[in-house]
Design an enzyme around this catalytic site. Structure first.
Site, PDB file in Angstrom:
ATOM      1  N   HIS A 188      36.857  46.590 -45.980  1.00 19.78           N
ATOM      2  CA  HIS A 188      35.848  45.573 -45.680  1.00 19.78           C
ATOM      3  C   HIS A 188      35.142  45.964 -44.394  1.00 19.78           C
ATOM      4  O   HIS A 188      35.763  46.501 -43.486  1.00 19.78           O
ATOM      5  CB  HIS A 188      36.502  44.190 -45.523  1.00 19.78           C
ATOM      6  CG  HIS A 188      35.523  43.084 -45.673  1.00 19.78           C
ATOM      7  ND1 HIS A 188      34.734  42.659 -44.631  1.00 19.78           N
ATOM      8  CD2 HIS A 188      35.163  42.365 -46.759  1.00 19.78           C
ATOM      9  CE1 HIS A 188      33.944  41.702 -45.082  1.00 19.78           C
ATOM     10  NE2 HIS A 188      34.178  41.500 -46.361  1.00 19.78           N
ATOM     11  N   ASP A 238      38.027  40.595 -53.575  1.00 23.63           N
ATOM     12  CA  ASP A 238      37.799  40.975 -54.969  1.00 23.63           C
ATOM     13  C   ASP A 238      39.008  41.619 -55.631  1.00 23.63           C
ATOM     14  O   ASP A 238      38.990  41.885 -56.830  1.00 23.63           O
ATOM     15  CB  ASP A 238      36.615  41.949 -55.058  1.00 23.63           C
ATOM     16  CG  ASP A 238      35.314  41.252 -54.716  1.00 23.63           C
ATOM     17  OD1 ASP A 238      35.133  40.113 -55.158  1.00 23.63           O
ATOM     18  OD2 ASP A 238      34.478  41.847 -54.012  1.00 23.63           O
TER      19      ASP A 238
HETATM   20  N1  CMC Z   1      38.775  53.592 -50.755  1.00 21.41           N
HETATM   21  C1  CMC Z   1      38.901  54.728 -50.046  1.00 21.41           C
HETATM   22  N2  CMC Z   1      38.385  54.933 -48.815  1.00 21.41           N
HETATM   23  C2  CMC Z   1      37.713  53.916 -48.275  1.00 21.41           C
HETATM   24  C3  CMC Z   1      37.534  52.685 -48.946  1.00 21.41           C
HETATM   25  C4  CMC Z   1      38.095  52.539 -50.226  1.00 21.41           C
HETATM   26  N3  CMC Z   1      37.939  51.403 -50.907  1.00 21.41           N
HETATM   27  N4  CMC Z   1      36.811  51.848 -48.166  1.00 21.41           N
HETATM   28  C5  CMC Z   1      36.533  52.524 -47.046  1.00 21.41           C
HETATM   29  N5  CMC Z   1      37.079  53.783 -47.096  1.00 21.41           N
HETATM   30  C6  CMC Z   1      37.077  54.790 -46.032  1.00 21.41           C
HETATM   31  C7  CMC Z   1      35.702  55.466 -45.934  1.00 21.41           C
HETATM   32  O1  CMC Z   1      35.625  56.604 -46.763  1.00 21.41           O
HETATM   33  C8  CMC Z   1      35.664  55.785 -44.466  1.00 21.41           C
HETATM   34  O2  CMC Z   1      36.474  56.900 -44.255  1.00 21.41           O
HETATM   35  P1  CMC Z   1      36.104  57.989 -43.098  1.00 21.41           P
HETATM   36  O3  CMC Z   1      36.173  57.239 -41.808  1.00 21.41           O
HETATM   37  O4  CMC Z   1      37.122  59.048 -43.245  1.00 21.41           O
HETATM   38  O5  CMC Z   1      34.711  58.453 -43.415  1.00 21.41           O
HETATM   39  C9  CMC Z   1      36.347  54.588 -43.800  1.00 21.41           C
HETATM   40  O6  CMC Z   1      37.255  54.114 -44.801  1.00 21.41           O
HETATM   41  C10 CMC Z   1      35.407  53.476 -43.374  1.00 21.41           C
HETATM   42  O7  CMC Z   1      34.675  53.061 -44.531  1.00 21.41           O
HETATM   43  P2  CMC Z   1      33.134  52.777 -44.540  1.00 21.41           P
HETATM   44  O8  CMC Z   1      32.594  53.090 -45.896  1.00 21.41           O
HETATM   45  O9  CMC Z   1      32.468  53.428 -43.371  1.00 21.41           O
HETATM   46  O10 CMC Z   1      33.143  51.211 -44.284  1.00 21.41           O
HETATM   47  P3  CMC Z   1      31.967  50.229 -44.560  1.00 21.41           P
HETATM   48  O11 CMC Z   1      32.156  49.103 -43.659  1.00 21.41           O
HETATM   49  O12 CMC Z   1      30.637  50.929 -44.509  1.00 21.41           O
HETATM   50  O13 CMC Z   1      32.176  49.785 -46.097  1.00 21.41           O
HETATM   51  C11 CMC Z   1      33.066  48.672 -48.005  1.00 21.41           C
HETATM   52  C12 CMC Z   1      32.882  48.652 -46.469  1.00 21.41           C
HETATM   53  C13 CMC Z   1      33.599  47.320 -48.444  1.00 21.41           C
HETATM   54  C14 CMC Z   1      31.713  48.903 -48.668  1.00 21.41           C
HETATM   55  C15 CMC Z   1      34.070  49.799 -48.373  1.00 21.41           C
HETATM   56  O14 CMC Z   1      35.328  49.544 -47.793  1.00 21.41           O
HETATM   57  C16 CMC Z   1      34.196  49.976 -49.880  1.00 21.41           C
HETATM   58  O15 CMC Z   1      33.403  50.719 -50.482  1.00 21.41           O
HETATM   59  N6  CMC Z   1      35.213  49.303 -50.535  1.00 21.41           N
HETATM   60  C17 CMC Z   1      35.341  49.327 -51.984  1.00 21.41           C
HETATM   61  C18 CMC Z   1      34.353  48.347 -52.622  1.00 21.41           C
HETATM   62  C19 CMC Z   1      34.797  46.911 -52.422  1.00 21.41           C
HETATM   63  O16 CMC Z   1      35.932  46.546 -52.660  1.00 21.41           O
HETATM   64  N7  CMC Z   1      33.823  46.061 -52.040  1.00 21.41           N
HETATM   65  C20 CMC Z   1      34.060  44.614 -51.888  1.00 21.41           C
HETATM   66  C21 CMC Z   1      33.952  44.177 -50.464  1.00 21.41           C
HETATM   67  S1  CMC Z   1      34.601  42.500 -50.209  1.00 21.41           S
HETATM   68  C22 CMC Z   1      33.521  41.468 -51.101  1.00 21.41           C
HETATM   69  C23 CMC Z   1      32.234  41.312 -50.406  1.00 21.41           C
HETATM   70  O17 CMC Z   1      32.124  40.392 -49.578  1.00 21.41           O
HETATM   71  O18 CMC Z   1      31.301  42.085 -50.679  1.00 21.41           O
END
Ligand code: CMC
Length: 428
Positions: A307, A364
């Site tokens: 998140h 989710d």
């Molecule tokens: N699986 C594997 N690696 C992950 C995941 C995941 N689900 N989520 C984040 N990471 C890693 C990402 O690759 C990054 O690694 P590094 O620092 O080595 O590059 C690190 O964790 C930080 O992630 P980020 O993508 O920079 O974080 P963000 O804040 O931009 O993205 C997110 C947040 C929710 C989009 C992401 O965690 C994600 O894609 N999760 C899966 C989709 C999901 O479950 N979404 C629902 C969110 S909750 C409902 C809502 O309110 O939307």
């Protein structure tokens, strides 16, 4: 003495005020930055950028705190009705008996959608994704209710639009479902609760009396409350930015529905179940999925994990995990996918990659398992999220409007070609 932040640029010092929120959150106010320095800030994904000062939802991602208008999410999920929470988010306080009766009554009187809108559904292909249908239908509402387009924002018109939208979204959502299963649409029954009425329109058929199952009603009420607002998330920011151009509420919320659809946002609930089903079908060890999620050359991510704001735990996920056990138990449903989800969570939470990055199950991860047990098809999961999120979108749109916030319009740093002369087609 008020706090300030000092910045040195090209040897010159500039001061910027510091804003402190009611929970002691701090922000450097850079609204005069470009005017005084000529510089802008760069923050892709707005990871460090506050877009507004809001009085609706408080969220402390480090400690897993979530409150609507000061009330803890745990307490609201346990004790309130979704309509009370909707009122709270939109109007600022929990309603008293008279206010609640008026709000309920007004919503109840707007639940039917214009007959002509049914013809729009006829034109959608069978199997059309319900989020696509929902977004189109919500935008279409503005054409049936032109007073919503009044940019002068008359308070009576705004309230009417708000009540209409809350009333009609469940009707449209159920109609989208009925379209895909080829069953006749059901007209609302106004003696039922908001959630009960939605259930009747989803699962009722004209030949039979539909009985609202209180277990299902209570589970949906809880899920809607847990989804009702989440401060400046992707879809809510979308609603506020679209609304900041003085676009009407229906169009702004339609844009929010589209933003929610993406698998990184609300669409994750559908993606989680598809992922868990794929794990079950393949039967390969959970560790291999975890390894894929960690592999930066693989686009696979553990859906329902991670998140932007929660780096410790998502309080909504905790409540939903407990509710999943309860609801499946009460309904006598034994879903093997729930066991896979729990095992996957355990493996991930013991893995350094997830621990170091603060990646925990989000709202989710377990919600889809409950929706499935309630008989909701996978492609309707994100629609359920939208039904829950609606009061948050509305409350945030209303706040933005009342604060007369400026049009949302970020800047950029241009990195394209410098000026060059046009060359004729023959010379290229
Ligand atoms: N699986 C594997 N690696 C992950 C995941 C995941 N689900 N989520 C984040 N990471 C890693 C990402 O690759 C990054 O690694 P590094 O620092 O080595 O590059 C690190 O964790 C930080 O992630 P980020 O993508 O920079 O974080 P963000 O804040 O931009 O993205 C997110 C947040 C929710 C989009 C992401 O965690 C994600 O894609 N999760 C899966 C989709 C999901 O479950 N979404 C629902 C969110 S909750 C409902 C809502 O309110 O939307």
């Amino acid at each position: 003495m008020s706090e300030t932040a000092r910045m040195i640029l090209d040897g010159q010092e500039y001061e910027f005020p510091v804003i402190t929120g009611s929970e002691n959150e701090k922000a450097i106010d850079i609204s005069k930055l470009r005017g005084s320095t000529g510089y802008i800030t760069m923050d892709p994904g707005f990871k460090n950028t506050g877009s507004t000062q809001s009085g609706i939802t408080y969220l402390d991602g480090e400690h897993g705190v979530l409150r609507y208008r000061g009330y803890a999410i745990e307490e609201l999920a346990e004790k309130a009705s979704f309509i009370e929470v909707a009122y709270l988010l939109i109007y600022g306080d929990l309603p008293n008996k008279e206010q609640l009766a008026y709000f309920n009554d007004s919503i109840t009187h707007h639940t039917i959608v214009h007959e002509n809108m049914k013809r729009f559904f006829d034109a959608f292909p069978l199997g059309a994704h319900p989020m696509g249908m929902l977004s189109s239908m919500v935008a279409s509402l503005s054409t049936f209710y032109p007073e919503s387009q009044n940019p002068n924002r008359d308070i009576t018109d705004i309230d009417l639009t708000i009540h209409r939208l809350i009333a009609k979204l469940p009707t449209l959502a159920a109609q989208a479902y009925k379209h895909n299963v080829g069953l006749p649409t059901m007209y609302p029954k106004n003696n039922l609760s908001y959630v009960g009425n939605f259930m009747h329109m989803m699962w009722g058929v004209p030949a039979e009396d539909y009985e609202v199952d209180p277990i299902v009603e209570s589970a949906l009420n809880k899920l809607f409350i847990l989804h009702a607002d989440h401060e400046q998330n992707c879809s809510t920011s979308t609603v506020r930015v679209v609304g900041s151009s003085q676009a009407n509420l229906y169009s702004s919320v339609s844009a929010g529905v589209s933003a929610l659809w993406g698998p990184l946002h609300g669409g994750a609930n559908q993606a989680v179940i598809e992922m868990l089903e794929a794990i079950r079908a393949e039967g390969s060890p959970l560790q291999s999925w975890i390894d894929r999620a960690k592999d930066k050359t693989d686009s696979f991510r553990l859906m329902g994990f991670g998140h932007r704001v929660y780096k410790n735990f998502d309080p909504r996920a905790r409540i939903i995990k407990r509710a999943a056990d309860e609801v499946l138990g009460q309904l006598g449903v034994n879903d093997p996918v729930l066991d896979i989800a729990k095992q996957l969570e355990e493996v991930a939470l013991n893995d350094d990659y997830f621990v170091q990055r603060g990646l925990y199950p989000n709202v989710d991860f377990y919600s889809g398992i409950i929706y499935r047990a309630l008989g909701i098809p996978t492609d309707m999961f994100t629609v359920m999220f939208a039904l829950g999120r609606l009061p948050g979108w509305i409350g945030q749109w209303k706040e933005m409007t009342e604060n007369r916030e400026p049009i949302g319009r970020p800047r950029q740093v241009y990195v394209g070609a410098s000026e060059r002369a046009f060359t004729s087609l023959d010379a290229r």
